[in-house]
Structures are given as structure tokens and as C-alpha cells.
Design an enzyme around this catalytic site. Structure first.
Site, PDB file in Angstrom:
ATOM      1  N   GLY A  29     -48.083  17.811  93.819  1.00  9.57           N
ATOM      2  CA  GLY A  29     -47.409  17.277  94.989  1.00  9.57           C
ATOM      3  C   GLY A  29     -46.282  16.328  94.610  1.00  9.57           C
ATOM      4  N   ASP A  32     -37.850  17.120  99.604  1.00  7.37           N
ATOM      5  CA  ASP A  32     -38.019  17.090  98.153  1.00  7.37           C
ATOM      6  C   ASP A  32     -36.692  17.277  97.443  1.00  7.37           C
ATOM      7  OD1 ASP A  32     -40.619  17.005  98.989  1.00  7.37           O
ATOM      8  OD2 ASP A  32     -41.096  19.049  98.382  1.00  7.37           O
TER       9      ASP A  32
END
Ligand code: GLA
Length: 396
Positions: A138, A186
Site C-alpha cells: 500500500g 498516488d
């Protein structure tokens, strides 16, 4: 070059040389990230506050004298090679299906494909990847691959795209080549990383403002607790949560959950079924917590944001239901051992938690988390501290 990236750069360079028999034209790298707060808000047009970490992916790249692209990595056995003109036969990957190439290769090949779809062309290339961003934790190992590859091709193909445009290219690779229906957090966090700052990002406008976190000045550290429970966002829970959010927005007559406020939750509860309501409540309150965290960091400093981190974790555990026992154990053990705040970070269903702790308490918190995992019969987690770090760069 930072000490952190040097072994990774050497590994990428060596792999390139073994593959091609000559040295690369250059080394480009991009970081992974943790998210301080703002989870599952990005694809709802909301707010996030991630920062880039010192862990990086390095791409050693050189042009070829034909029009083929070959990708190799230290984390896969076999290189993958394809004609640039054939990339459009591989991608887009149909929704819900696995990519037609090995998944790791879909990231760099997907970036090349997305650039070509955006009108950027160039000669064939060889790309050798190495990374010290833990995979499946993650921490956006995928965004780091996309960022390093996109930065290299941007230079070698003379595209001249800015960092936001490159983040969009990375997201296209993730969504349409890998087939993971993620938001843009991200890629933006990796592309816009800055030492000492988190990135306050409005995912609707893509306006990004660095917010100094002052963690070191406050005598604090951010501890990553990687549970080693692997997760994947191309399937299952992530896709289902996203669909719930879109359904909730539709039923509330909103374009996206960004347009629903905490004051609207009473009305939302009377309209929505229980599960959809709780999904909506997580996103709506999480957006507010991001705004509150930014204000608190500016007005009071990092020591004052602990309660917001804890509330975020509770919301993900109870309303969004994306935590797992290992993440809850990590958060609870860290808090019991004196952490100022702790929460899971990233998409959930596994991966990592972060804990904001006194620098002097790193040893005590680490021991407490190890003990709690052992007592629950979980495999040992991997723990390390991170500080906000710079975005992509050319290393050689
Ligand atoms: C993953 C996705 C991001 C974001 C987070 C949850 O990391 O890639 O786009 O949705 O999950 O906040």
C-alpha cells in the site's frame, strides 16, 4: 544521489547492462508514498494529503535502433518485449480482466502506450527496473514504476510534459493497462513529492499545495507498519467500494461525493440504505478531516493531528469496512504504546498502517507492535520510519 537510492540505482544499471550488453543512457527514479490522511476520497473528487517517501523505483533506460520496447525488472524472471506499434493490441485491458502481459510489465508498457495515445512518439527503448518500495504494502510501488518510466520516456522521447501531465499518464496506465480503477492520488504524490512537505491535493481541480509537516522539528517520526497482508486494487473490494460511492452520489443527486457535506448527512441517512450511507459517511467525513488536518498542521503543528488520524482509521474500519485485523492490531498497539495518532494508509484490505510517534518512542512502539502481532498469531510485520521526500529525478 541519496544513500537510499544508490543500491537500487546500481541494481537497475546492472540489470540493464546484462540485458543489452551496454550502459544505459540514463537513470530516472520516482518515489512511493504514504498517505497522511484522505482515503478513498480521490476518486470522489475530494481531498488527500499524501507525501512521497525515500523509497524509490529506478529505471535504467536506453534507446534502441528499432521500434521495439523491452522491459525487465529485478522483481520478475523474464523480460517482456513488444513492438511499439503493437501496444494498442495489448491495451486497454477490458474492465475486470487481467492484463494480457504479466502484471508488473503492464505498468511500464502501459505508460509507453498511454504516452503514444497522447500523441507522444519516439524510438524503441530498453527499460530495466529496480525498486526498494515494498510491493503490495500500500506504498504505491506501482506509482513509483509509472513515475520513473514516464519521466524517462518524457526525456528520451522529447515530450516536454509537466509533472501533472505525467501523473495523468501514470494513472491511465494504472486504470486502462493494469485495470485497477484507482484515483490519481498516488501518481500525484509521487510526481509532486517535496522534502519536509505533504501534498494537499484537490482531486477535482488537481490544484496541489505543499504543506510543511514539521515532523522532524516537532521531535516526531512517522513509523510505517507493513502488515505483509498483500492486497490488490484491480479486483474485489476496491472496485466495489468505488461503485458504492458512485451509487450514493447518484441517489443524492450529486455529481460526486465531493459535493456532499457533513451537514447533508442527516438527509443522506434518510435516503440511502445502511451500507451505502456508511460508505458515503466515510468519504464525506474524511474530506472534512483532510481540511481539518491541513488547518491544524498550519496553526498548531504535527503534534495536534493525532485525533484526526485516529478518527480516520475508525471510519475506515467501521463505515468503509476496508481494514483487516492485522491493521487494527497495528493501530491499537501503536496507540497503546504512546503513538500520537495511527491509521491504515492506502487502499486497505491489507498493506500498511502509519503511526505518528515521538522519535524517542520508535523502539518502544516497534516492540509493542511486534508483541501484539505475536500474541495474535500474525506473521511479523516490517517496520521503518519515513520522512517526506522529493519527487522524480534523473539520477545519472
Ligand atoms: C489506492 C489508490 C488511490 C486511492 C487509495 C485510497 O492507493 O491507488 O487512488 O484511492 O487507494 O485512498
Amino acid at each position: 544521489m541519496s544513500a537510499h537510492a544508490a543500491p537500487t540505482a546500481a541494481a537497475a544499471e546492472e540489470l540493464f547492462t546484462t540485458l543489452t550488453g551496454h550502459a544505459p543512457e540514463g537513470l530516472w527514479s520516482a518515489p512511493g508514498r504514504v498517505n497522511l490522511i484522505g482515503e478513498h476520497t480521490d476518486y470522489n473528487d475530494g481531498f488527500v494529503l499524501p507525501f512521497a517517501i525515500p523509497h524509490r523505483t529506478v529505471a535504467a533506460v536506453g534507446r534502441r535502433d528499432d521500434d521495439r520496447i523491452r522491459v525487465a525488472s529485478t522483481f520478475a524472471d523474464e523480460p517482456v518485449e513488444v513492438a511499439l506499434d503493437d501496444l494498442h493490441r495489448l491495451f486497454p485491458t477490458p474492465a475486470g480482466e487481467a492484463p494480457r502481459v504479466a502484471e508488473w510489465a503492464a505498468y511500464p508498457l502501459g505508460v509507453a502506450w498511454a504516452l503514444r495515445e497522447a500523441g507522444v512518439t519516439g524510438s524503441g527503448v530498453d527499460i530495466a527496473l529496480a525498486s526498494d518500495v515494498p510491493v503490495g504494502a500500500g506504498l504505491s510501488s506501482s506509482a513509483a514504476i509509472e513515475g520513473a518510466t514516464a519521466s524517462a520516456l518524457n526525456d528520451l522521447w522529447g515530450a516536454g510534459l509537466d509533472r501533472v501531465a505525467l501523473a495523468r499518464i501514470g494513472r491511465t496506465a494504472e486504470n486502462d493497462a493494469v485495470g485497477a480503477p484507482t484515483g490519481i492520488m498516488d501518481q500525484m504524490a509521487s510526481m509532486l513529492g517535496e522534502p519536509d512537505s505533504a501534498i494537499f491535493l484537490d482531486c477535482r481541480s488537481l490544484d496541489a499545495v505543499p504543506v510543511p509537516v514539521g515532523i522532524v522539528e516537532a521531535g516526531l517520526a512517522v513509523l510505517v507498519i507493513d502488515t505483509r497482508v498483500a492486497h490488490a486494487h484491480s479486483t474485489g473490494g476496491y472496485r466495489e467500494r468505488r461503485a458504492s460511492c458512485e451509487r450514493g452520489a447518484r441517489m443524492l443527486g450529486a455529481t460526486s461525493l465531493r459535493d456532499v457535506s457533513v451537514d447533508d448527512l442527516g438527509r443522506a441517512e434518510s435516503i440511502l440504505d445502511d451500507v451505502t450511507f456508511r460508505r458515503v459517511r466515510h468519504v464525506v467525513t474524511e474530506n472534512q478531516r483532510v481540511l481539518d488536518t491541513v488547518r491544524t498542521l498550519r496553526e498548531q503543528g504535527a503534534r495536534a493531528i493525532g485525533g484526526l488520524l485516529v478518527a480516520s482509521h475508525a471510519s475506515m474500519r467501521d463505515d468503509f469496512e476496508i481494514s483487516v485485523p492485522e491493521l487494527d492490531t497495528a493501530v491499537d498497539a501503536a496507540l497503546s504504546a504512546g503513538a500520537i495518532g495511527a491509521r491504515m494508509t492506502g487502499g486497505g484490505f491489507g498493506g500498511a498502517a502509519i503511526a505518528l510517534i515521538d522519535r524517542d518512542a520508535v523502539g518502544a512502539v516497534t516492540d509493542a507492535v511486534h508483541a501484539a502481532f505475536a500474541a495474535s498469531g500474525f506473521s511479523p510485520p516490517v517496520m521503518f520510519t519515513v520522512t517526506p521526500s522529493e519527487g522524480p529525478r534523473r539520477d545519472a
